[in-house]
Design a protein around this motif. Structure first.
Motif, mmCIF file in Angstrom:
data_model
loop_
_atom_site.group_PDB
_atom_site.id
_atom_site.type_symbol
_atom_site.label_atom_id
_atom_site.label_comp_id
_atom_site.label_asym_id
_atom_site.label_seq_id
_atom_site.Cartn_x
_atom_site.Cartn_y
_atom_site.Cartn_z
ATOM 1 N N ARG A 219 -38.434 -115.825 1.035
ATOM 2 C CA ARG A 219 -38.932 -117.196 0.920
ATOM 3 C C ARG A 219 -37.809 -118.238 0.904
ATOM 4 N N PRO B 111 -47.921 -121.882 5.755
ATOM 5 C CA PRO B 111 -48.296 -121.777 4.334
ATOM 6 C C PRO B 111 -49.045 -122.994 3.798
ATOM 7 N N ASN B 112 -49.786 -122.740 2.712
ATOM 8 C CA ASN B 112 -50.457 -123.822 1.973
ATOM 9 C C ASN B 112 -49.504 -124.959 1.647
ATOM 10 N N ARG B 113 -48.255 -124.589 1.265
ATOM 11 C CA ARG B 113 -47.347 -125.619 0.750
ATOM 12 C C ARG B 113 -47.048 -126.694 1.783
ATOM 13 N N ASN C 71 -39.651 -125.169 2.715
ATOM 14 C CA ASN C 71 -40.380 -124.018 3.247
ATOM 15 C C ASN C 71 -39.386 -123.223 4.093
ATOM 16 N N GLY D 274 -45.192 -121.725 -4.617
ATOM 17 C CA GLY D 274 -45.775 -120.569 -3.946
ATOM 18 C C GLY D 274 -45.290 -119.286 -4.584
#
Length: 369
Positions: free
Chosen positions: A203, A282-284, A268, A197
């Protein structure tokens, strides 16, 4: 079918969500043009829908957003279109003005709570500008959606609007990667911890770097680029962890799964820097789930719902380096059953999520409220 212009402020290369939206619209029979900006890398794009990347004089600071919105406004003003789809608040002003002047329907996708971005912490004047844009436009939005229920509820409370929810879930069937990552000797015979990401503040990447001191048999693979990439590289050099931390830089999303599948654990570890991160999904999370990679994540509401419901990993709420290393080892020694991943992958698909967008587009084109 309709001509739809979709706009973002990035260079289109790594934006999975917008690609999925455009693909779904295209496959539904609409003529789609995705508009972004051109960066120096000039990476080629091969998409089934049309793309256009604008060259800009400014690529940083508020001058960039100002120039981009002015150029985007005139682009939207004169291009044939039946509907405008604006992604995030940084494209909204141009879309709103053009849609008002041309009497075209506007659909808005809030990827996040933009004024709550960590990059705006300590910059109250800039933050207030984005808040005023939202204060002015959001109450007038008739057609909109966002990435999770928590953000939808926040905007409902603040502006009285009813946002639909479309989560960042991958397609049901994984697509083959167009390339494999370069072989790296540092990865051989090592357990791989993956972050994928944007490499930006908040993060948790710094926390994981510090924890690598206690993880001799592991490599931390950071897949992505961003504002603090060079700073993190310097940190790794200073701590003499170059054999344990690897940075790939930005990777096209078509190639991303070839890195994801290498991982033993995915992280994450978002920091609580405002509601935008606190409510993020999130996408992850879904990319890791799709590839059955156990997840070590911050215990925030939206992530908690997914990880706990399907038993996908471990949730934590503090990040001291030795403690974090112990949690990595704990997860490696207690891998969650595959049944949870398989059920999640059955339940959570972009094909199901995207029906909400198609219904909204239909409503907007027919001017239904």
């Amino acid at each position: 079918m309709a001509k739809i212009i979709v706009s973002v402020t990035n260079d289109l290369l790594t934006d999975q969500r917008v690609h999925k939206v455009c693909t779904s619209l295209f496959q539904a029979g609409h003529e789609v043009t995705l508009v972004g900006r051109r960066l120096e890398n000039k990476s080629k794009l091969s998409r089934e829908y049309k793309t256009f990347r604008m060259p800009l004089l400014f690529n940083k600071t508020f001058l960039f957003f100002t120039e981009y919105n002015i150029r985007l406004f005139f682009y939207l003003l004169f291009k044939k279109a039946d509907l405008f789809l604006s992604n995030d608040t940084d494209t909204l002003l141009a879309n709103y003005l053009a849609s008002s002047i041309r009497n075209k329907p506007l659909l808005f996708d809030a990827h996040e709570m933009f004024p709550e971005l960590p990059e705006l912490f300590g910059r109250p004047k800039v933050k207030r500008i984005w808040e005023r844009i939202e204060d002015f436009i959001f109450p007038k939005l008739k057609y909109s959606y966002t990435v999770c229920q928590s953000i939808a509820e926040e905007y409902k409370t603040k502006y009285g609007i009813n946002m639909e929810v479309v989560r960042n879930i991958p397609f049901e069937k994984k697509k083959q990667s167009i390339a494999k990552p370069t072989e790296n000797e540092k990865l051989k015979n090592k357990k791989i911890i993956l972050y994928q990401g944007a490499v930006n503040i908040g993060r948790g990447i710094e926390w994981m770097i510090d924890a690598m001191t206690y993880l001799d048999d592991y490599v931390f693979l950071v897949v992505g680029g961003g504002d603090i990439l060079e700073e993190l590289k310097a940190k790794v050099d200073k701590q003499k962890l170059n054999d344990r931390v690897i940075f790939t830089g930005r990777v096209p999303f078509e190639e991303l799964s070839s890195y994801t599948t290498m991982a033993d654990i995915g992280i994450n570890l978002l920091e609580n820097k405002g509601l935008n991160y606190y409510y993020s999904l999130p996408n992850r999370i879904f990319d890791l789930t799709r590839n059955c990679i156990p997840i070590l994540a911050t215990d925030f509401p939206e992530v908690r719902r997914i990880v706990q419901q399907y038993n996908l990993g471990i949730l934590i709420d503090h990040y001291e380096s030795e403690y974090l290393a112990e949690k990595v080892k704990e997860l490696m020694n207690n891998i969650p059953p595959l049944e949870g991943f398989h059920q999640a992958n059955k339940d959570l698909t972009w094909e199901k999520e995207s029906t909400t967008i198609l219904k909204l587009v239909d409503k907007a084109l027919r001017r239904l409220v």
